[in-house]
Design a protein around this motif. Structure first.
Motif, PDB file in Angstrom:
ATOM      1  N   ALA A 106       2.352  -1.776   9.168  1.00 32.85           N
ATOM      2  CA  ALA A 106       1.411  -1.918   8.086  1.00 32.85           C
ATOM      3  C   ALA A 106       2.220  -2.857   7.218  1.00 32.85           C
ATOM      4  O   ALA A 106       1.716  -3.733   6.438  1.00 32.85           O
ATOM      5  CB  ALA A 106       0.730  -0.721   7.381  1.00 32.85           C
ATOM      6  N   ALA A 107       3.407  -2.218   6.735  1.00 32.25           N
ATOM      7  CA  ALA A 107       4.278  -3.179   5.486  1.00 32.25           C
ATOM      8  C   ALA A 107       4.409  -4.435   5.851  1.00 32.25           C
ATOM      9  O   ALA A 107       4.288  -5.692   5.220  1.00 32.25           O
ATOM     10  CB  ALA A 107       5.369  -2.289   5.219  1.00 32.25           C
ATOM     11  N   GLN A 108       4.760  -4.677   7.335  1.00 34.14           N
ATOM     12  CA  GLN A 108       5.093  -6.054   7.844  1.00 34.14           C
ATOM     13  C   GLN A 108       3.710  -6.982   7.865  1.00 34.14           C
ATOM     14  O   GLN A 108       3.663  -8.070   7.458  1.00 34.14           O
ATOM     15  CB  GLN A 108       5.586  -5.897   9.470  1.00 34.14           C
ATOM     16  CG  GLN A 108       6.919  -5.367   9.270  1.00 34.14           C
ATOM     17  CD  GLN A 108       7.517  -5.282  10.761  1.00 34.14           C
ATOM     18  OE1 GLN A 108       6.848  -5.425  11.746  1.00 34.14           O
ATOM     19  NE2 GLN A 108       8.711  -4.952  11.157  1.00 34.14           N
ATOM     20  N   ALA A 109       2.566  -6.292   8.095  1.00 36.28           N
ATOM     21  CA  ALA A 109       1.334  -6.892   8.144  1.00 36.28           C
ATOM     22  C   ALA A 109       0.971  -7.335   6.648  1.00 36.28           C
ATOM     23  O   ALA A 109       0.334  -8.424   6.440  1.00 36.28           O
ATOM     24  CB  ALA A 109       0.102  -6.097   8.893  1.00 36.28           C
ATOM     25  N   GLU A 110       1.199  -6.698   5.588  1.00 39.95           N
ATOM     26  CA  GLU A 110       1.221  -6.663   4.205  1.00 39.95           C
ATOM     27  C   GLU A 110       2.047  -8.001   3.727  1.00 39.95           C
ATOM     28  O   GLU A 110       1.747  -8.591   2.652  1.00 39.95           O
ATOM     29  CB  GLU A 110       1.299  -5.757   3.289  1.00 39.95           C
ATOM     30  CG  GLU A 110       0.168  -4.788   3.660  1.00 39.95           C
ATOM     31  CD  GLU A 110       0.606  -3.294   2.967  1.00 39.95           C
ATOM     32  OE1 GLU A 110      -0.302  -2.596   3.076  1.00 39.95           O
ATOM     33  OE2 GLU A 110       1.601  -3.114   2.449  1.00 39.95           O
TER      34      GLU A 110
ATOM     35  N   SER B  76       0.753  -1.248  -0.104  1.00 36.10           N
ATOM     36  CA  SER B  76       0.103  -0.136  -0.198  1.00 36.10           C
ATOM     37  C   SER B  76       0.923   1.417   0.077  1.00 36.10           C
ATOM     38  O   SER B  76       2.131   1.232   0.301  1.00 36.10           O
ATOM     39  CB  SER B  76      -1.027  -0.224   1.352  1.00 36.10           C
ATOM     40  OG  SER B  76      -1.758  -1.176   1.189  1.00 36.10           O
ATOM     41  N   ASN B  77       0.220   2.368  -0.361  1.00 35.20           N
ATOM     42  CA  ASN B  77       0.932   3.763  -0.154  1.00 35.20           C
ATOM     43  C   ASN B  77       0.807   4.299   1.361  1.00 35.20           C
ATOM     44  O   ASN B  77      -0.156   4.361   1.965  1.00 35.20           O
ATOM     45  CB  ASN B  77       0.169   4.749  -0.987  1.00 35.20           C
ATOM     46  CG  ASN B  77       1.007   5.850  -1.249  1.00 35.20           C
ATOM     47  OD1 ASN B  77       1.924   6.108  -0.571  1.00 35.20           O
ATOM     48  ND2 ASN B  77       0.132   7.019  -1.899  1.00 35.20           N
ATOM     49  N   HIS B  78       1.899   4.400   1.916  1.00 33.23           N
ATOM     50  CA  HIS B  78       2.178   4.700   3.310  1.00 33.23           C
ATOM     51  C   HIS B  78       2.805   6.132   3.460  1.00 33.23           C
ATOM     52  O   HIS B  78       3.096   6.590   4.704  1.00 33.23           O
ATOM     53  CB  HIS B  78       3.137   3.554   3.907  1.00 33.23           C
ATOM     54  CG  HIS B  78       2.696   2.398   4.009  1.00 33.23           C
ATOM     55  ND1 HIS B  78       1.651   1.856   4.638  1.00 33.23           N
ATOM     56  CD2 HIS B  78       3.137   1.187   3.362  1.00 33.23           C
ATOM     57  CE1 HIS B  78       1.485   0.477   4.372  1.00 33.23           C
ATOM     58  NE2 HIS B  78       2.145   0.073   3.540  1.00 33.23           N
ATOM     59  N   VAL B  79       3.080   6.846   2.505  1.00 32.13           N
ATOM     60  CA  VAL B  79       3.149   8.429   2.574  1.00 32.13           C
ATOM     61  C   VAL B  79       2.250   9.145   3.418  1.00 32.13           C
ATOM     62  O   VAL B  79       1.001   9.086   2.985  1.00 32.13           O
ATOM     63  CB  VAL B  79       3.340   8.864   1.133  1.00 32.13           C
ATOM     64  CG1 VAL B  79       3.786  10.303   1.248  1.00 32.13           C
ATOM     65  CG2 VAL B  79       4.539   8.287   0.392  1.00 32.13           C
ATOM     66  N   GLY B  80       2.763   9.857   4.316  1.00 35.30           N
ATOM     67  CA  GLY B  80       1.814  10.848   5.208  1.00 35.30           C
ATOM     68  C   GLY B  80       1.543   9.809   6.275  1.00 35.30           C
ATOM     69  O   GLY B  80       1.188  10.568   7.390  1.00 35.30           O
ATOM     70  N   GLN B  81       2.037   8.611   6.695  1.00 36.45           N
ATOM     71  CA  GLN B  81       1.644   7.964   7.837  1.00 36.45           C
ATOM     72  C   GLN B  81       2.991   8.175   8.841  1.00 36.45           C
ATOM     73  O   GLN B  81       4.021   8.522   8.348  1.00 36.45           O
ATOM     74  CB  GLN B  81       1.381   6.425   7.715  1.00 36.45           C
ATOM     75  CG  GLN B  81       0.159   6.074   6.781  1.00 36.45           C
ATOM     76  CD  GLN B  81       0.108   4.582   6.726  1.00 36.45           C
ATOM     77  OE1 GLN B  81       1.220   3.981   6.853  1.00 36.45           O
ATOM     78  NE2 GLN B  81      -0.933   3.959   6.521  1.00 36.45           N
ATOM     79  N   GLN B  82       2.620   7.993   9.985  1.00 36.20           N
ATOM     80  CA  GLN B  82       3.452   8.034  11.122  1.00 36.20           C
ATOM     81  C   GLN B  82       4.566   6.704  10.768  1.00 36.20           C
ATOM     82  O   GLN B  82       4.143   5.777  10.391  1.00 36.20           O
ATOM     83  CB  GLN B  82       3.046   7.677  12.514  1.00 36.20           C
ATOM     84  CG  GLN B  82       3.980   7.872  13.636  1.00 36.20           C
ATOM     85  CD  GLN B  82       3.235   7.188  14.839  1.00 36.20           C
ATOM     86  OE1 GLN B  82       2.458   6.366  14.966  1.00 36.20           O
ATOM     87  NE2 GLN B  82       3.530   8.094  15.930  1.00 36.20           N
TER      88      GLN B  82
END
Length: 179
Positions: free
Chosen positions: A122-126, A109-115
């Motif tokens: 989230a990337a690990q969950a993916e 997913s796109n994670h730009v803007g997240q903490q």
């Protein structure tokens, strides 16, 4: 009048009480007080930190399907032409499975803007486990506390990727603007 044969007594001065605490006891009490002070300051600092103001949403990752295929190759032995089927079966080599590398793909997913910490979670969950981050300002600052940073860039971008791909996040402090 006659002078007394002895001098008058000196005025009464009370003596301070004897020190009941030795040097070791003073050191232990001083270290204990110092430790208590550090714990108290740490508790106050963590209670006043702004981490509670950011809320992030955990998104479950897609299901990953892995397909494994094996091929077997059997070569008849030279004795098979001699007419003995039993010998041909005994001398035939065992089927060998070809070892092809198994790669799993998942959607990033796109994670730009997240903490930064939330983006890493989230990337690990993916399914992406090889994660790095760097200071997007070019200042080479270390992200010691990931919850204090936000993601400004992501490499590679969102899409379906091999899960062994290294995901790199460019981040700045929460109060800073992205470059």
């Amino acid at each position: 009048m006659a002078t007394p044969p002895y001098p008058p007594p000196p005025p009464y001065v009370p003596q301070p009480p004897a020190n009941r605490l030795g040097g070791k006891h003073k050191t232990v009490l001083g270290c204990g007080g110092l430790l208590f002070t550090f714990v108290l300051i740490g508790a106050i600092g963590s209670a006043c930190s702004p981490t509670g103001s950011e809320t992030t949403k955990k998104v479950p990752g897609p299901a990953v399907t892995v397909t494994v295929t094996a091929t077997a190759t059997v070569t008849p032995a030279a004795n098979a032409a001699a007419g003995s089927p039993k010998r041909a079966q005994e001398s035939a080599p065992a089927p060998a499975a070809s070892a092809e590398p198994v790669t799993a793909k998942a959607r990033l997913s796109n994670h730009v803007g997240q903490q930064l910490q939330a983006a890493q979670d989230a990337a690990q969950a993916e399914g992406f486990l090889v994660l790095t981050s760097h200071d997007a300002t070019g200042g080479n600052r270390m992200q010691v506390w990931d919850r204090n940073w936000k993601v400004c860039s992501q490499s590679p971008g969102p899409g379906t990727l091999d899960t062994a791909t290294t995901i790199d996040f460019g981040a700045v402090k929460l109060e800073e603007a992205c470059p």
